[in-house]
Enzyme design. Structure first.
Site, PDB file in Angstrom:
ATOM      1  N   TYR A  22     -25.465 -19.618  20.123  1.00 27.94           N
ATOM      2  CA  TYR A  22     -24.591 -18.724  20.894  1.00 27.94           C
ATOM      3  C   TYR A  22     -25.076 -18.593  22.348  1.00 27.94           C
ATOM      4  O   TYR A  22     -24.264 -18.631  23.274  1.00 27.94           O
ATOM      5  CB  TYR A  22     -24.562 -17.352  20.199  1.00 27.94           C
ATOM      6  CG  TYR A  22     -23.768 -16.287  20.930  1.00 27.94           C
ATOM      7  CD1 TYR A  22     -22.433 -16.492  21.276  1.00 27.94           C
ATOM      8  CD2 TYR A  22     -24.346 -15.065  21.262  1.00 27.94           C
ATOM      9  CE1 TYR A  22     -21.698 -15.518  21.938  1.00 27.94           C
ATOM     10  CE2 TYR A  22     -23.619 -14.080  21.914  1.00 27.94           C
ATOM     11  CZ  TYR A  22     -22.299 -14.311  22.255  1.00 27.94           C
ATOM     12  OH  TYR A  22     -21.585 -13.333  22.911  1.00 27.94           O
ATOM     13  N   ASP A  42     -32.330 -28.919  19.094  1.00 24.79           N
ATOM     14  CA  ASP A  42     -31.816 -28.074  18.002  1.00 24.79           C
ATOM     15  C   ASP A  42     -31.913 -28.890  16.713  1.00 24.79           C
ATOM     16  O   ASP A  42     -31.936 -30.118  16.756  1.00 24.79           O
ATOM     17  CB  ASP A  42     -30.348 -27.675  18.252  1.00 24.79           C
ATOM     18  CG  ASP A  42     -29.986 -26.333  17.604  1.00 24.79           C
ATOM     19  OD1 ASP A  42     -29.750 -25.361  18.349  1.00 24.79           O
ATOM     20  OD2 ASP A  42     -29.955 -26.263  16.354  1.00 24.79           O
ATOM     21  N   ASP A  84     -36.615 -30.349  14.423  1.00 33.07           N
ATOM     22  CA  ASP A  84     -36.923 -29.036  13.852  1.00 33.07           C
ATOM     23  C   ASP A  84     -38.199 -28.531  14.541  1.00 33.07           C
ATOM     24  O   ASP A  84     -39.263 -29.145  14.413  1.00 33.07           O
ATOM     25  CB  ASP A  84     -37.137 -29.194  12.339  1.00 33.07           C
ATOM     26  CG  ASP A  84     -37.421 -27.864  11.667  1.00 33.07           C
ATOM     27  OD1 ASP A  84     -37.689 -26.869  12.370  1.00 33.07           O
ATOM     28  OD2 ASP A  84     -37.369 -27.829  10.418  1.00 33.07           O
ATOM     29  N   THR A 154     -36.241  -9.041  21.410  1.00 31.14           N
ATOM     30  CA  THR A 154     -35.094  -8.153  21.184  1.00 31.14           C
ATOM     31  C   THR A 154     -35.496  -6.696  21.411  1.00 31.14           C
ATOM     32  O   THR A 154     -36.639  -6.305  21.123  1.00 31.14           O
ATOM     33  CB  THR A 154     -34.516  -8.335  19.760  1.00 31.14           C
ATOM     34  OG1 THR A 154     -33.807  -7.147  19.397  1.00 31.14           O
ATOM     35  CG2 THR A 154     -35.561  -8.592  18.719  1.00 31.14           C
ATOM     36  N   SER A 189     -35.813  -4.431  10.507  1.00 29.52           N
ATOM     37  CA  SER A 189     -35.472  -5.510   9.567  1.00 29.52           C
ATOM     38  C   SER A 189     -36.586  -6.548   9.645  1.00 29.52           C
ATOM     39  O   SER A 189     -37.418  -6.510  10.575  1.00 29.52           O
ATOM     40  CB  SER A 189     -34.143  -6.170   9.962  1.00 29.52           C
ATOM     41  OG  SER A 189     -34.335  -6.995  11.106  1.00 29.52           O
ATOM     42  N   TYR A 191     -36.123  -9.615  10.385  1.00 24.31           N
ATOM     43  CA  TYR A 191     -35.862 -10.382  11.608  1.00 24.31           C
ATOM     44  C   TYR A 191     -36.562  -9.716  12.799  1.00 24.31           C
ATOM     45  O   TYR A 191     -37.309 -10.364  13.544  1.00 24.31           O
ATOM     46  CB  TYR A 191     -34.349 -10.491  11.855  1.00 24.31           C
ATOM     47  CG  TYR A 191     -33.999 -10.686  13.313  1.00 24.31           C
ATOM     48  CD1 TYR A 191     -34.442 -11.816  13.999  1.00 24.31           C
ATOM     49  CD2 TYR A 191     -33.273  -9.723  14.016  1.00 24.31           C
ATOM     50  CE1 TYR A 191     -34.153 -11.980  15.354  1.00 24.31           C
ATOM     51  CE2 TYR A 191     -32.986  -9.892  15.359  1.00 24.31           C
ATOM     52  CZ  TYR A 191     -33.432 -11.018  16.024  1.00 24.31           C
ATOM     53  OH  TYR A 191     -33.166 -11.178  17.351  1.00 24.31           O
ATOM     54  N   HIS A 192     -36.337  -8.402  12.961  1.00 21.62           N
ATOM     55  CA  HIS A 192     -36.951  -7.714  14.107  1.00 21.62           C
ATOM     56  C   HIS A 192     -38.477  -7.766  14.006  1.00 21.62           C
ATOM     57  O   HIS A 192     -39.176  -7.895  15.012  1.00 21.62           O
ATOM     58  CB  HIS A 192     -36.461  -6.266  14.185  1.00 21.62           C
ATOM     59  CG  HIS A 192     -35.006  -6.175  14.543  1.00 21.62           C
ATOM     60  ND1 HIS A 192     -34.030  -5.826  13.643  1.00 21.62           N
ATOM     61  CD2 HIS A 192     -34.363  -6.418  15.705  1.00 21.62           C
ATOM     62  CE1 HIS A 192     -32.843  -5.849  14.233  1.00 21.62           C
ATOM     63  NE2 HIS A 192     -33.014  -6.222  15.486  1.00 21.62           N
ATOM     64  N   LYS A 195     -39.839 -10.897  15.310  1.00 25.21           N
ATOM     65  CA  LYS A 195     -39.866 -10.943  16.779  1.00 25.21           C
ATOM     66  C   LYS A 195     -41.085 -10.166  17.325  1.00 25.21           C
ATOM     67  O   LYS A 195     -41.663 -10.541  18.338  1.00 25.21           O
ATOM     68  CB  LYS A 195     -38.581 -10.345  17.371  1.00 25.21           C
ATOM     69  CG  LYS A 195     -37.298 -10.943  16.861  1.00 25.21           C
ATOM     70  CD  LYS A 195     -37.121 -12.391  17.227  1.00 25.21           C
ATOM     71  CE  LYS A 195     -36.600 -12.587  18.626  1.00 25.21           C
ATOM     72  NZ  LYS A 195     -36.232 -13.988  18.886  1.00 25.21           N
ATOM     73  N   ASN A 250     -18.231  -8.305  19.476  1.00 20.67           N
ATOM     74  CA  ASN A 250     -17.369  -9.458  19.147  1.00 20.67           C
ATOM     75  C   ASN A 250     -16.644  -9.209  17.819  1.00 20.67           C
ATOM     76  O   ASN A 250     -15.467  -9.528  17.668  1.00 20.67           O
ATOM     77  CB  ASN A 250     -18.196 -10.738  19.058  1.00 20.67           C
ATOM     78  CG  ASN A 250     -18.720 -11.191  20.423  1.00 20.67           C
ATOM     79  OD1 ASN A 250     -18.357 -10.625  21.454  1.00 20.67           O
ATOM     80  ND2 ASN A 250     -19.578 -12.193  20.436  1.00 20.67           N
ATOM     81  N   THR A 263     -15.001  -1.475  11.634  1.00 23.46           N
ATOM     82  CA  THR A 263     -15.889  -0.792  10.686  1.00 23.46           C
ATOM     83  C   THR A 263     -17.177  -0.339  11.376  1.00 23.46           C
ATOM     84  O   THR A 263     -18.013  -1.137  11.767  1.00 23.46           O
ATOM     85  CB  THR A 263     -16.229  -1.723   9.503  1.00 23.46           C
ATOM     86  OG1 THR A 263     -16.477  -3.027  10.020  1.00 23.46           O
ATOM     87  CG2 THR A 263     -15.096  -1.792   8.512  1.00 23.46           C
ATOM     88  N   TYR A 265     -20.692   1.465  11.022  1.00 22.90           N
ATOM     89  CA  TYR A 265     -21.669   1.694   9.948  1.00 22.90           C
ATOM     90  C   TYR A 265     -22.247   3.112  10.069  1.00 22.90           C
ATOM     91  O   TYR A 265     -22.833   3.463  11.095  1.00 22.90           O
ATOM     92  CB  TYR A 265     -22.830   0.696  10.033  1.00 22.90           C
ATOM     93  CG  TYR A 265     -22.451  -0.776   9.835  1.00 22.90           C
ATOM     94  CD1 TYR A 265     -21.179  -1.153   9.406  1.00 22.90           C
ATOM     95  CD2 TYR A 265     -23.400  -1.776  10.059  1.00 22.90           C
ATOM     96  CE1 TYR A 265     -20.853  -2.491   9.222  1.00 22.90           C
ATOM     97  CE2 TYR A 265     -23.082  -3.115   9.871  1.00 22.90           C
ATOM     98  CZ  TYR A 265     -21.807  -3.463   9.458  1.00 22.90           C
ATOM     99  OH  TYR A 265     -21.481  -4.784   9.282  1.00 22.90           O
ATOM    100  N   ARG A 336     -27.447  -0.736   6.369  1.00 21.44           N
ATOM    101  CA  ARG A 336     -28.811  -0.838   6.884  1.00 21.44           C
ATOM    102  C   ARG A 336     -29.587   0.456   6.656  1.00 21.44           C
ATOM    103  O   ARG A 336     -28.989   1.503   6.445  1.00 21.44           O
ATOM    104  CB  ARG A 336     -28.792  -1.093   8.404  1.00 21.44           C
ATOM    105  CG  ARG A 336     -27.986  -2.315   8.764  1.00 21.44           C
ATOM    106  CD  ARG A 336     -27.857  -2.455  10.265  1.00 21.44           C
ATOM    107  NE  ARG A 336     -27.146  -3.699  10.543  1.00 21.44           N
ATOM    108  CZ  ARG A 336     -27.452  -4.534  11.548  1.00 21.44           C
ATOM    109  NH1 ARG A 336     -28.410  -4.238  12.387  1.00 21.44           N
ATOM    110  NH2 ARG A 336     -26.773  -5.647  11.716  1.00 21.44           N
TER     111      ARG A 336
END
Ligand code: NAD
Length: 392
Positions: A22, A42, A84, A154, A189, A191-192, A195, A250, A263, A265, A336
């Protein structure tokens, strides 16, 4: 948005890891308007995951082999390598062959819901993100310590503390002494958390081995258009709108256009800092231009405006009304685990000091994204938007 590079500046070798993503693709397209040599990398893992989980983006884009040919019209010095970044030997070979001056590192799995889906996805996120960052650090340390690493972090690394969020660092006074530390971080999370670990790794190598790193603590990004020269569908990025890989603004726009409720949350009082994709590109260009010295980790909070989820939904609703779309808003159980009412005041003056001219969120910018979605309205899959990954 204009490029910050001027004609006299020396050309550089810039490697973009995660160039199919993205943010990676628009960044590559934008840099193709400069004289720099670009090496795009990539392994298409995101495409594989879109397919595996049945969450295909709105428009299926050609692979980088094809898209690179389009960019060659602007800059002949562009190549794509399918590699990779977690494969140590292959990545070290690639890096040592090119010895780039700058590496922009987007090559991670950036989804909180994906990372919390199950054990496998959680482990894949940790494994992929930490290995790709560690391989990059090792390559820079081994082959070119002057290389400037620009890593996408992030704002989610900080979480939602009950004090102001500073730009990367906090000076702590304790029993009459003081020390500057990385600002305390608490991700919501895996993911976070990956990071946060990235940042810790980079900081260790900066202070121990003299690496030069910029870590951009970025908020959720919205938008598709990147600048006036590259204003055509072929330059727009992958547009995900599903519950797992899509970002909130988005997704709201797609919901409004698909005639399903936006929606929200939980209570919708969760506040975050957001930015337009044009500003992501501008910030990274500024980071390239203002490289840190050896032994320096520069951290910028990369967002331009703070909104609660409720405010964001209302903004989308109001903007869509102007193009005769009546969107409704519905609160649903929060999938979440996060604070739904909290203090949030995050500093973000660093990029402005470097010259960032923000593109703020207006009815016009929302309609700009909506026009793109409307063009592809028949491709919207309404079944992939409701949350399916629950933290608990
Ligand atoms: N998009 C946002 O709103 C946002 C917000 C904050 C931070 N970020 C950060 O920005 C970076 C890029 O985000 P994005 O939205 O462009 O993500 P994305 O998933 O769209 O792009 C990441 C790209 O990296 C590639 N990739 C992943 N692992 C790889 C590997 N091991 N080897 C080679 N390629 C690999 C993927 O195939 C994908 O094309 C991430 O690090 C993310 O944490 C994004």
């Amino acid at each position: 948005m204009e490029n910050v590079f001027d004609r006299e500046e020396r050309t550089m070798k810039i490697m973009i890891l995660g160039a199919d993503g993205y943010l990676g693709w628009p960044m590559a397209a934008n840099l193709s308007l400069t004289k720099n040599k670009l090496i795009l990398v990539d392994n298409y893992i995101k495409r594989t995951l879109f397919k595996k989980y049945g969450k295909e983006p709105l428009v299926s884009l050609p692979r980088l082999e094809t898209r690179c040919k389009i960019l060659k019209k602007y800059n002949k010095n562009i190549s794509f390598v399918k590699t990779d970044c977690t494969n140590t030997q292959k990545f070290l070979n690639l890096f040592s062959r090119h010895k780039p001056d700058v590496v922009i590192h987007f090559a991670e799995l950036p989804s909180a819901p994906y990372s919390m889906h199950n054990f496998k996805e959680g482990w894949k996120t940790l494994d992929n993100n930490l290995k790709s960052t560690f391989n990059l650090i090792t390559a820079v340390k081994t082959y070119n310590r002057k290389c400037h690493i620009i890593k996408l972090g992030t704002m989610g690394e900080y979480g939602t503390p009950n004090i102001d969020i500073e730009e990367g660092w906090l000076t702590v006074k304790h029993k009459g002494r003081q020390q500057k530390f990385l600002y305390p971080r608490q991700g919501s999370s895996l993911y976070h958390t990956s990071k946060i670990m990235d940042t810790d790794l980079l900081w260790f190598y900066v202070r121990t081995f003299g690496l030069r790193v910029t870590d951009l603590m970025q908020g959720p990004v919205y938008g598709v258009k990147i600048n006036k020269t590259l204003d055509a569908d072929q330059f727009y990025p992958t547009f995900a709108y599903d519950d797992m890989f899509g970002t909130v603004l988005n997704r709201f726009i797609v919901q409004g256009i698909a005639n399903i409720p936006l929606t929200v949350y939980g209570s919708g009082n969760q506040i975050r800092g957001y930015l337009d994709i044009k500003d992501t590109i501008q910030c990274i260009n500024l980071a390239i231009k203002h490289a840190p010295k050896a032994n320096e980790l520069r951290i910028y909070n990369q967002f331009t405006q703070q909104f609660s989820v409720n405010e964001l939904a209302k903004k989308v609703q109001n903007a869509l009304k102007k193009i005769h779309i009546n969107a409704s808003i519905k609160k649903i159980k929060n999938p979440r685990v996060e604070k739904e009412k909290h203090y949030y005041n995050a500093k973000h003056s660093g990029m402005k000091k470097l010259g960032l001219k923000p593109s703020l969120l207006t009815d016009r910018s929302i309609i700009e994204i909506a026009e793109y979605v409307i063009k592809h309205k028949n491709k919207i899959n309404k079944t992939i938007i409701q949350p399916k990954s629950f933290w608990k």
